[in-house]
Design a protein around this motif. Structure first.
Motif, PDB file in Angstrom:
ATOM      1  N   GLY A  53       0.817  -1.202   0.000  1.00  0.00           N
ATOM      2  CA  GLY A  53       0.000   0.000   0.000  1.00  0.00           C
ATOM      3  C   GLY A  53       0.854   1.257   0.000  1.00  0.00           C
ATOM      4  O   GLY A  53       2.057   1.213  -0.327  1.00  0.00           O
ATOM      5  N   THR A  54       0.203   2.369   0.369  1.00  0.00           N
ATOM      6  CA  THR A  54       0.940   3.638   0.470  1.00  0.00           C
ATOM      7  C   THR A  54       0.896   4.172   1.907  1.00  0.00           C
ATOM      8  O   THR A  54       1.282   5.303   2.157  1.00  0.00           O
ATOM      9  CB  THR A  54       0.343   4.697  -0.494  1.00  0.00           C
ATOM     10  OG1 THR A  54      -1.065   4.773  -0.268  1.00  0.00           O
ATOM     11  CG2 THR A  54       0.590   4.336  -1.943  1.00  0.00           C
ATOM     12  N   ASP A  77      -0.406   0.134  -4.298  1.00  0.00           N
ATOM     13  CA  ASP A  77      -1.844   0.250  -4.503  1.00  0.00           C
ATOM     14  C   ASP A  77      -2.416   1.064  -3.337  1.00  0.00           C
ATOM     15  O   ASP A  77      -2.511   0.565  -2.212  1.00  0.00           O
ATOM     16  CB  ASP A  77      -2.466  -1.154  -4.547  1.00  0.00           C
ATOM     17  CG  ASP A  77      -3.966  -1.107  -4.789  1.00  0.00           C
ATOM     18  OD1 ASP A  77      -4.584  -0.033  -4.549  1.00  0.00           O
ATOM     19  OD2 ASP A  77      -4.525  -2.135  -5.190  1.00  0.00           O
ATOM     20  N   PRO A  78      -2.779   2.338  -3.588  1.00  0.00           N
ATOM     21  CA  PRO A  78      -3.213   3.204  -2.497  1.00  0.00           C
ATOM     22  C   PRO A  78      -4.497   2.759  -1.822  1.00  0.00           C
ATOM     23  O   PRO A  78      -4.798   3.183  -0.697  1.00  0.00           O
ATOM     24  CB  PRO A  78      -3.410   4.572  -3.168  1.00  0.00           C
ATOM     25  CG  PRO A  78      -3.342   4.353  -4.630  1.00  0.00           C
ATOM     26  CD  PRO A  78      -2.811   2.980  -4.908  1.00  0.00           C
ATOM     27  N   SER A  79      -5.256   1.868  -2.459  1.00  0.00           N
ATOM     28  CA  SER A  79      -6.526   1.471  -1.857  1.00  0.00           C
ATOM     29  C   SER A  79      -6.366   0.269  -0.916  1.00  0.00           C
ATOM     30  O   SER A  79      -7.334  -0.187  -0.314  1.00  0.00           O
ATOM     31  CB  SER A  79      -7.541   1.141  -2.955  1.00  0.00           C
ATOM     32  OG  SER A  79      -7.130  -0.026  -3.634  1.00  0.00           O
ATOM     33  N   GLY A 101      -6.779 -11.126   3.883  1.00  0.00           N
ATOM     34  CA  GLY A 101      -7.813 -11.312   2.862  1.00  0.00           C
ATOM     35  C   GLY A 101      -7.897 -10.185   1.844  1.00  0.00           C
ATOM     36  O   GLY A 101      -8.312 -10.409   0.704  1.00  0.00           O
ATOM     37  N   GLN A 102      -7.514  -8.968   2.240  1.00  0.00           N
ATOM     38  CA  GLN A 102      -7.642  -7.816   1.337  1.00  0.00           C
ATOM     39  C   GLN A 102      -6.275  -7.219   1.005  1.00  0.00           C
ATOM     40  O   GLN A 102      -6.181  -6.056   0.615  1.00  0.00           O
ATOM     41  CB  GLN A 102      -8.489  -6.722   2.013  1.00  0.00           C
ATOM     42  CG  GLN A 102      -9.928  -7.119   2.265  1.00  0.00           C
ATOM     43  CD  GLN A 102     -10.642  -7.409   0.957  1.00  0.00           C
ATOM     44  OE1 GLN A 102     -10.466  -6.710  -0.031  1.00  0.00           O
ATOM     45  NE2 GLN A 102     -11.442  -8.465   0.952  1.00  0.00           N
ATOM     46  N   SER A 103      -5.217  -7.998   1.183  1.00  0.00           N
ATOM     47  CA  SER A 103      -3.880  -7.395   1.073  1.00  0.00           C
ATOM     48  C   SER A 103      -3.575  -6.949  -0.359  1.00  0.00           C
ATOM     49  O   SER A 103      -4.119  -7.480  -1.336  1.00  0.00           O
ATOM     50  CB  SER A 103      -2.819  -8.382   1.548  1.00  0.00           C
ATOM     51  OG  SER A 103      -2.701  -9.429   0.624  1.00  0.00           O
ATOM     52  N   ALA A 104      -2.679  -5.970  -0.461  1.00  0.00           N
ATOM     53  CA  ALA A 104      -2.290  -5.426  -1.765  1.00  0.00           C
ATOM     54  C   ALA A 104      -1.664  -6.502  -2.654  1.00  0.00           C
ATOM     55  O   ALA A 104      -1.841  -6.490  -3.889  1.00  0.00           O
ATOM     56  CB  ALA A 104      -1.305  -4.274  -1.551  1.00  0.00           C
ATOM     57  N   ALA A 105      -0.960  -7.465  -2.038  1.00  0.00           N
ATOM     58  CA  ALA A 105      -0.267  -8.491  -2.834  1.00  0.00           C
ATOM     59  C   ALA A 105      -1.232  -9.344  -3.657  1.00  0.00           C
ATOM     60  O   ALA A 105      -0.826  -9.970  -4.646  1.00  0.00           O
ATOM     61  CB  ALA A 105       0.563  -9.382  -1.909  1.00  0.00           C
ATOM     62  N   LYS A 106      -2.499  -9.351  -3.261  1.00  0.00           N
ATOM     63  CA  LYS A 106      -3.488 -10.129  -4.027  1.00  0.00           C
ATOM     64  C   LYS A 106      -3.666  -9.586  -5.444  1.00  0.00           C
ATOM     65  O   LYS A 106      -4.236 -10.247  -6.303  1.00  0.00           O
ATOM     66  CB  LYS A 106      -4.841 -10.153  -3.296  1.00  0.00           C
ATOM     67  CG  LYS A 106      -4.822 -10.988  -2.033  1.00  0.00           C
ATOM     68  CD  LYS A 106      -6.122 -10.895  -1.271  1.00  0.00           C
ATOM     69  CE  LYS A 106      -7.210 -11.799  -1.800  1.00  0.00           C
ATOM     70  NZ  LYS A 106      -6.989 -13.203  -1.443  1.00  0.00           N
ATOM     71  N   THR A 107      -3.163  -8.367  -5.680  1.00  0.00           N
ATOM     72  CA  THR A 107      -3.296  -7.763  -7.015  1.00  0.00           C
ATOM     73  C   THR A 107      -1.995  -7.890  -7.832  1.00  0.00           C
ATOM     74  O   THR A 107      -1.806  -7.187  -8.817  1.00  0.00           O
ATOM     75  CB  THR A 107      -3.684  -6.271  -6.911  1.00  0.00           C
ATOM     76  OG1 THR A 107      -2.576  -5.536  -6.341  1.00  0.00           O
ATOM     77  CG2 THR A 107      -4.906  -6.058  -6.031  1.00  0.00           C
ATOM     78  N   LEU A 108      -1.141  -8.809  -7.402  1.00  0.00           N
ATOM     79  CA  LEU A 108       0.190  -8.974  -8.017  1.00  0.00           C
ATOM     80  C   LEU A 108       0.156  -9.100  -9.547  1.00  0.00           C
ATOM     81  O   LEU A 108       1.049  -8.601 -10.238  1.00  0.00           O
ATOM     82  CB  LEU A 108       0.851 -10.224  -7.404  1.00  0.00           C
ATOM     83  CG  LEU A 108       2.283 -10.559  -7.780  1.00  0.00           C
ATOM     84  CD1 LEU A 108       3.243  -9.468  -7.313  1.00  0.00           C
ATOM     85  CD2 LEU A 108       2.692 -11.899  -7.161  1.00  0.00           C
ATOM     86  N   ALA A 109      -0.857  -9.785 -10.062  1.00  0.00           N
ATOM     87  CA  ALA A 109      -0.888 -10.022 -11.518  1.00  0.00           C
ATOM     88  C   ALA A 109      -1.906  -9.136 -12.219  1.00  0.00           C
ATOM     89  O   ALA A 109      -2.257  -9.390 -13.380  1.00  0.00           O
ATOM     90  CB  ALA A 109      -1.191 -11.496 -11.776  1.00  0.00           C
ATOM     91  N   ASP A 110      -2.383  -8.093 -11.529  1.00  0.00           N
ATOM     92  CA  ASP A 110      -3.479  -7.305 -12.114  1.00  0.00           C
ATOM     93  C   ASP A 110      -3.023  -6.263 -13.130  1.00  0.00           C
ATOM     94  O   ASP A 110      -3.864  -5.687 -13.828  1.00  0.00           O
ATOM     95  CB  ASP A 110      -4.300  -6.614 -11.006  1.00  0.00           C
ATOM     96  CG  ASP A 110      -5.163  -7.625 -10.254  1.00  0.00           C
ATOM     97  OD1 ASP A 110      -5.042  -8.830 -10.541  1.00  0.00           O
ATOM     98  OD2 ASP A 110      -5.938  -7.210  -9.371  1.00  0.00           O
ATOM     99  N   GLU A 111      -1.721  -5.983 -13.183  1.00  0.00           N
ATOM    100  CA  GLU A 111      -1.234  -5.032 -14.200  1.00  0.00           C
ATOM    101  C   GLU A 111      -0.191  -5.737 -15.057  1.00  0.00           C
ATOM    102  O   GLU A 111       1.000  -5.756 -14.731  1.00  0.00           O
ATOM    103  CB  GLU A 111      -0.674  -3.771 -13.530  1.00  0.00           C
ATOM    104  CG  GLU A 111      -1.793  -2.937 -12.949  1.00  0.00           C
ATOM    105  CD  GLU A 111      -1.361  -1.515 -12.584  1.00  0.00           C
ATOM    106  OE1 GLU A 111      -0.232  -1.094 -12.952  1.00  0.00           O
ATOM    107  OE2 GLU A 111      -2.161  -0.851 -11.926  1.00  0.00           O
ATOM    108  N   PRO A 112      -0.635  -6.340 -16.168  1.00  0.00           N
ATOM    109  CA  PRO A 112       0.232  -7.212 -16.959  1.00  0.00           C
ATOM    110  C   PRO A 112       1.526  -6.543 -17.436  1.00  0.00           C
ATOM    111  O   PRO A 112       2.578  -7.195 -17.471  1.00  0.00           O
ATOM    112  CB  PRO A 112      -0.644  -7.599 -18.155  1.00  0.00           C
ATOM    113  CG  PRO A 112      -2.042  -7.416 -17.675  1.00  0.00           C
ATOM    114  CD  PRO A 112      -2.020  -6.329 -16.659  1.00  0.00           C
TER     115      PRO A 112
END
Ligand SMILES: Nc1ncnc2c1ncn2[C@@H]1O[C@H](COP(=O)(O)OP(=O)(O)OP(=O)(O)O)[C@@H](O)[C@H]1O
Ligand SMILES: O=C(O)C(=O)C[C@H](O)[C@H](O)CO
Length: 303
Positions: A53-54, A77-79, A101-112
């Motif tokens: 996060g930020t 990921d600021p959110s 459950g809501q950690s920023a790392a869960k978005t690891l592959a969200d920006e190809p």
């Protein structure tokens, strides 16, 4: 030369004396990077790829990663913020509770595009079953596709199966996810008890055969204090009996440090047997300390 490990690093609450907990930062793939940094020559860059996060704790985490000599390869990921886990031990065996459950790392592959950049020009890329488990199903596929491309471009991909049934939707999805992850990898580092659970293997040779059939060129099947079964396409089968450990204090990061010892030795042309020896010696020392990261082992210049 460039070593990248990727996944999730969390706030760690590890048991300390007098019923207190000590706050640190750890996570399976980060632990491997941390040990790799201490094993590889200084000319190697050891990087850690994740999303944080930020907020203040994310900033502290980024500062910590860098202070450990590991190059932060971070997206912010600021959110979101980072996850947290607590270790509890009973007779040296650890159990974990997670708030992730809501950690920023869960978005690891969200920006190809960021992901492809992260994986570009690495000599070794290490990830784990936990890296995959925390992702949404479509993101697991995105990550594995990107890893396959990186492998085709010359990276050596390493996969530590690191089973955490609670992080997967169900047993079938877990088995499919581990199979997908392993199919991207040159080196697969499973643990026999976990392979029995996930795939019903009756012997470590079954585990080796399954991963070799998926395209691995090296497999090291760990089995706690018992013999490691090793195989590589160049050397065939080998076995290594880990040195006995008088008293296990906290088994956290046994497998993560084993992975670092094994990969770093292989990166320096060691045989699978010598790599397992370095790996098991390190892991044997790590489990005699509390928490995932054991700087004491490296104080005084010897392992
Ligand atoms: N009780 C023990 N005595 C000696 N060595 C051990 C013991 N437990 C673990 N090790 C060493 O650590 C290595 C990895 O341990 P283990 O088989 O538990 O891996 P893992 O399941 O991947 O670990 P983790 O719990 O970190 O995921 C073993 O191959 C061995 O070298
Ligand atoms: O369980 C996880 O997701 C962790 O990464 C926590 C620990 O550091 C790790 O499991 C130790 O192997």
């Amino acid at each position: 030369m460039k070593f990248l490990s990727m996944g999730e690093i969390m706030v760690e609450m590890a048991p300390a004396d007098a019923g207190l907990f000590r706050m640190g930062f750890a996570g399976d793939t980060f632990n491997t990077a941390w040990y790799a940094r201490r094993l590889l020559p200084a000319a190697w860059d050891v990087a850690y790829g994740t999303v944080i996060g930020t907020d203040a704790v994310s900033d502290d985490m980024a500062t910590f990663i860098e202070a450990q000599g590991v190059t932060p390869a971070l997206r912010r990921d600021p959110s979101r913020t980072v996850g947290l886990y607590m270790i509890q031990t009973q007779n040296g065996e650890r159990s974990f509770s997670y708030w992730r459950g809501q950690s920023a790392a869960k978005t690891l592959a969200d920006e190809p595009a960021w992901l492809d950049d992260l994986l570009a020009d690495r000599d070794i890329i290490h990830f784990s079953g936990i890296t995959l488990a925390i992702l949404a199903p479509h993101a697991r596929q995105t990550l594995c596709d990107a890893l396959k491309r990186a492998r085709q471009n010359g990276a050596h991909v390493s996969f530590d199966t690191n089973l955490r049934p609670r992080l997967w939707e169900d047993a079938q999805t877990m088995a499919a996810g581990l199979t997908l992850g392993a199919s991207t990898a040159d080196t697969v580092l499973p643990s026999f008890d976990e392979e029995q659970l996930a795939f019903g293997d009756s012997h470590p040779d079954d585990t080796i055969r399954r991963y070799a059939d998926l395209g691995a060129t090296t497999v090291a099947v760990k089995n706690g204090a018992n013999i490691c079964h090793l195989w590589s396409s160049a050397e065939g089968d080998a076995r290594y009996d880990p040195p006995a450990v008088a008293q296990v204090i906290d088994s956290t990061a046994a497998g993560d440090s084993f992975a670092a010892g094994f990969l770093c030795a292989r990166a320096q042309e060691a045989s699978v047997l010598d790599a397992a020896k370095q790996a098991a010696t390190l892991a044997g020392a790590v489990i005699q300390h509390k928490g995932a990261l054991a700087p004491q082992i490296f104080e005084g210049g010897t392992q």
